[in-house]
Write an enzyme that holds these catalytic residues in place. Structure first.
Site, PDB file in Angstrom:
ATOM      1  N   TYR A 143       0.823  -1.211   0.000  1.00 43.49           N
ATOM      2  CA  TYR A 143       0.000   0.000   0.000  1.00 43.49           C
ATOM      3  C   TYR A 143       0.858   1.263   0.000  1.00 43.49           C
ATOM      4  O   TYR A 143       0.422   2.317  -0.451  1.00 43.49           O
ATOM      5  CB  TYR A 143      -0.899   0.037   1.233  1.00 43.49           C
ATOM      6  CG  TYR A 143      -2.232  -0.639   1.057  1.00 43.49           C
ATOM      7  CD1 TYR A 143      -2.305  -1.979   0.715  1.00 43.49           C
ATOM      8  CD2 TYR A 143      -3.415   0.070   1.233  1.00 43.49           C
ATOM      9  CE1 TYR A 143      -3.533  -2.602   0.568  1.00 43.49           C
ATOM     10  CE2 TYR A 143      -4.641  -0.548   1.087  1.00 43.49           C
ATOM     11  CZ  TYR A 143      -4.696  -1.884   0.753  1.00 43.49           C
ATOM     12  OH  TYR A 143      -5.912  -2.486   0.609  1.00 43.49           O
ATOM     13  N   LYS A 194       2.956 -15.418   1.585  1.00 44.29           N
ATOM     14  CA  LYS A 194       3.265 -16.297   0.463  1.00 44.29           C
ATOM     15  C   LYS A 194       4.776 -16.538   0.498  1.00 44.29           C
ATOM     16  O   LYS A 194       5.513 -16.061  -0.369  1.00 44.29           O
ATOM     17  CB  LYS A 194       2.826 -15.650  -0.863  1.00 44.29           C
ATOM     18  CG  LYS A 194       1.335 -15.662  -1.100  1.00 44.29           C
ATOM     19  CD  LYS A 194       0.799 -17.012  -1.537  1.00 44.29           C
ATOM     20  CE  LYS A 194       1.193 -17.334  -2.965  1.00 44.29           C
ATOM     21  NZ  LYS A 194       0.721 -18.685  -3.379  1.00 44.29           N
ATOM     22  N   ASP A 227      -3.224 -17.968  -0.112  1.00 48.54           N
ATOM     23  CA  ASP A 227      -4.253 -18.579  -0.968  1.00 48.54           C
ATOM     24  C   ASP A 227      -4.936 -19.740  -0.248  1.00 48.54           C
ATOM     25  O   ASP A 227      -6.155 -19.891  -0.284  1.00 48.54           O
ATOM     26  CB  ASP A 227      -3.663 -19.008  -2.325  1.00 48.54           C
ATOM     27  CG  ASP A 227      -2.431 -19.881  -2.189  1.00 48.54           C
ATOM     28  OD1 ASP A 227      -1.845 -19.950  -1.089  1.00 48.54           O
ATOM     29  OD2 ASP A 227      -2.044 -20.514  -3.198  1.00 48.54           O
ATOM     30  N   ASP A 251      -6.370  -7.217   3.785  1.00 48.95           N
ATOM     31  CA  ASP A 251      -7.492  -6.530   3.141  1.00 48.95           C
ATOM     32  C   ASP A 251      -8.402  -7.546   2.461  1.00 48.95           C
ATOM     33  O   ASP A 251      -9.620  -7.558   2.656  1.00 48.95           O
ATOM     34  CB  ASP A 251      -6.941  -5.531   2.107  1.00 48.95           C
ATOM     35  CG  ASP A 251      -8.045  -4.787   1.373  1.00 48.95           C
ATOM     36  OD1 ASP A 251      -8.981  -4.323   2.051  1.00 48.95           O
ATOM     37  OD2 ASP A 251      -7.975  -4.677   0.137  1.00 48.95           O
ATOM     38  N   ASP A 255     -12.255  -9.196   3.883  1.00 49.90           N
ATOM     39  CA  ASP A 255     -13.521  -9.145   3.136  1.00 49.90           C
ATOM     40  C   ASP A 255     -14.121 -10.543   3.005  1.00 49.90           C
ATOM     41  O   ASP A 255     -15.331 -10.732   3.124  1.00 49.90           O
ATOM     42  CB  ASP A 255     -13.309  -8.556   1.731  1.00 49.90           C
ATOM     43  CG  ASP A 255     -13.615  -7.066   1.675  1.00 49.90           C
ATOM     44  OD1 ASP A 255     -13.490  -6.403   2.726  1.00 49.90           O
ATOM     45  OD2 ASP A 255     -13.985  -6.564   0.595  1.00 49.90           O
TER      46      ASP A 255
HETATM   47  C1  IPM Z   1     -10.437  -1.321   3.742  1.00 54.23           C
HETATM   48  C2  IPM Z   1     -10.661  -0.636   2.424  1.00 54.23           C
HETATM   49  C3  IPM Z   1      -9.525   0.337   2.200  1.00 54.23           C
HETATM   50  C4  IPM Z   1      -8.258  -0.483   2.097  1.00 54.23           C
HETATM   51  C5  IPM Z   1      -9.702   1.286   1.004  1.00 54.23           C
HETATM   52  C6  IPM Z   1     -10.957   2.082   1.118  1.00 54.23           C
HETATM   53  C7  IPM Z   1      -8.506   2.181   0.846  1.00 54.23           C
HETATM   54  O1  IPM Z   1     -10.781  -1.575   1.414  1.00 54.23           O
HETATM   55  O2  IPM Z   1     -10.337  -0.620   4.764  1.00 54.23           O
HETATM   56  O3  IPM Z   1     -10.410  -2.546   3.764  1.00 54.23           O
HETATM   57  O4  IPM Z   1      -7.952  -1.052   1.042  1.00 54.23           O
HETATM   58  O5  IPM Z   1      -7.554  -0.558   3.100  1.00 54.23           O
HETATM   59 MG    MG Z   2     -10.883  -3.588   2.086  1.00 55.58          MG
END
Ligand code: IPM
Ligand code: MG
Length: 370
Positions: A143, A194, A227, A251, A255
Site C-alpha cells: 500500500y 506467500k 491462498d 485486506d 472481506d
Molecule cells: C479497507 C478498504 C480500504 C483499504 C480502502 C478504502 C482504501 O478496502 O479498509 O479494507 O484497502 O484498506
Molecule cells: Mg478492504
C-alpha cells in the site's frame, strides 16, 4: 461537566453519514443514562472533504484526529469521485489517517451473531459460533511501498508496478499485537503470507517465528499461505482464532471472512497505533462495509457495524468493557427480536430501515440499563 474523552467523528461518504447518525444516538444515550460524556467534534474526510476543501484528507482533519482520544470513521468513496487522479481519491482519506497517526494494527473481527447464522453463504453449521480476529498490518507493505507507478517503456508500451516491502520492526510490532490478542483468546495464531513465492513473505514468516519463540512461546503459532487461507476460510472458518496478515492479504482475507459471516453490515474494526509511555495510543474505529453508494441516501443501510465500531472504541480506547458489552448485547437482542435491515433480511423477519434499527438499539439499551 467537562469531558476528558475527545472523540472525532468523520462520517465521510455514501451511507457513512446515515449510519453515523444512529451512533450519535448511542453516544447521547451514554451521556444521559451512564453519565459518560464525550466531547464530540465532527470533521471532513473522503469525497465530502474533496467537495468542501478540495482534498480527501485535509490537514485540519489529520490535526483533529491527532488531538482526539479516538476517531470514529464512517466510510469514503463513491462513483462521483472515481475519475479523480490517484492521489486525490477519497480513499486517500483513510490511508493518510492510518499513515500519519501510525495506526499499524488493524483489528477485524469476523463474528457470527447467533440470530444470523442462517444469513451466511455457508451452511449454518459451518459458521454457527464463528468468532475470529484478523490482525492486518495497515501502514506498510504494498500500500505504501516505493517505487510505485505507471511508466512508459523504451518500446512505448507501459508498465505498472508497486513494491511490497516490510522491515523487521514493522513485522515485529504488528506480530506482537496479534500474539497478545491470541493470548487473551484461545492462544492460537495463524500467520499468513506467500513464503513460497515472495521474499518479503519468507522474511515475514521468519520474523514472526522469531517473535513467537522469543516472547510468546506459550502461544501456538502456525503459518499458512494466503491462498490456502482463503480456501480454508471459505470452507472451514471455525479452525481459526487469530489470523495475522500483511496489509494487502489482510485486506482481501478480511472481506472474505466478512462475507462468510453473511453480514458485512454487522462488522466493526479498530485500527490501533503504538501505546506511549502513559498507555495512550491513537486509534480509529470504522465499519468494514465501506460507503455502499448503491444504497446511500435511501435510509436502508444497516447501522449495526458503525454502532459496534463504537462499542470497540469504548473497549479499546477507554477500557469501558461494561458499556461496550451493553451495546453489543443491545444489538444482538434487536436481531434476536426479528428486526432486519435489507442486507441481513431472512424470510419471516421484519424489514426495517436505518433509523428504526437505531431506535431499536436504544430501546434495548434502555431495557438493559433498567
Ligand atoms: C479497507 C478498504 C480500504 C483499504 C480502502 C478504502 C482504501 O478496502 O479498509 O479494507 O484497502 O484498506
Ligand atoms: Mg478492504
Amino acid at each position: 461537566m467537562a469531558s476528558n474523552k475527545k472523540l472525532l467523528v468523520l462520517p465521510g461518504d455514501g451511507i457513512g453519514p446515515e449510519v453515523m447518525h444512529e451512533v450519535l444516538r448511542v453516544v447521547d444515550w451514554m451521556d444521559r443514562r451512564r453519565h459518560v460524556s464525550f466531547d464530540v467534534e465532527e470533521g471532513l474526510v473522503g469525497g465530502a472533504a474533496i467537495e468542501a476543501e478540495g482534498h480527501p484528507c485535509p490537514d485540519r482533519t489529520v490535526e483533529a484526529a491527532a488531538r482526539a482520544d479516538a476517531v470514529l470513521f464512517g466510510s469514503v468513496g463513491g462513483p462521483r469521485w472515481d475519475k479523480l487522479p490517484f492521489d486525490r481519491r477519497p480513499e486517500i482519506g483513510i490511508l493518510r489517517l492510518r499513515k500519519e497517526l501510525g495506526l499499524f494494527a488493524n483489528l477485524r473481527p469476523a463474528q457470527v451473531w447467533a440470530p444470523l447464522a442462517e444469513s451466511s453463504s455457508l451452511k449454518p453449521d459451518l459458521v454457527r459460533g464463528l468468532d475470529l480476529m484478523i490482525v492486518r498490518e495497515s501502514t506498510g507493505g504494498i500500500y505504501f511501498g516505493e517505487p510505485r507507478g505507471i511508466e512508459i517503456l523504451p518500446d512505448g508500451t507501459r508498465r505498472g508496478f508497486d513494491t511490497e516491502s516490510y522491515t523487521e520492526e514493522e513485522i515485529t510490532r504488528v506480530a506482537r499485537v496479534a500474539f497478545e490478542l491470541a493470548r487473551k483468546r484461545t492462544n492460537r495464531l495463524t500467520s499468513v503470507e506467500k513464503a513460497n513465492v515472495m521474499q518479503s513473505g519468507r522474511f515475514w514468516r521468519e520474523v514472526v517465528t522469531e517473535v513467537g519463540k522469543r516472547e510468546f512461546a506459550d502461544v501456538e503459532l502456525s503459518h499458512m499461505y494466503a491462498d490456502n487461507c482463503a480456501m480454508q476460510l471459505a470452507s472451514r472458518p471455525k479452525q481459526f482464532d487469530v489470523i495475522l496478515a500483511s496489509n494487502l492479504f489482510g485486506d482481501v482475507l478480511s472481506d472474505l471472512a466478512a462475507a462468510v459471516t453473511g453480514s458485512l453490515g454487522m462488522l466493526p474494526s479498530a485500527t490501533l497505533g503504538a501505546a506511549d509511555s502513559s498507555g495512550r495510543r491513537h486509534a480509529l474505529y470504522e465499519p468494514i462495509h465501506g460507503s455502499a453508494p448503491d444504497i446511500a441516501g435511501k435510509g436502508i443501510a444497516n447501522p449495526c457495524a458503525q454502532i459496534l465500531s463504537f462499542a470497540m472504541l469504548l473497549r479499546w480506547s477507554f477500557g469501558m468493557e461494561e458499556e461496550a458489552a451493553m451495546v453489543e448485547t443491545a444489538v444482538e437482542r434487536v436481531l434476536a427480536g426479528g428486526l432486519r435491515t435489507t442486507d441481513i433480511m431472512v424470510p419471516g423477519a421484519a424489514r426495517v430501515g436505518t433509523t428504526v434499527m437505531g431506535e431499536a438499539v436504544i430501546r434495548e439499551l434502555d431495557k438493559i440499563a433498567a
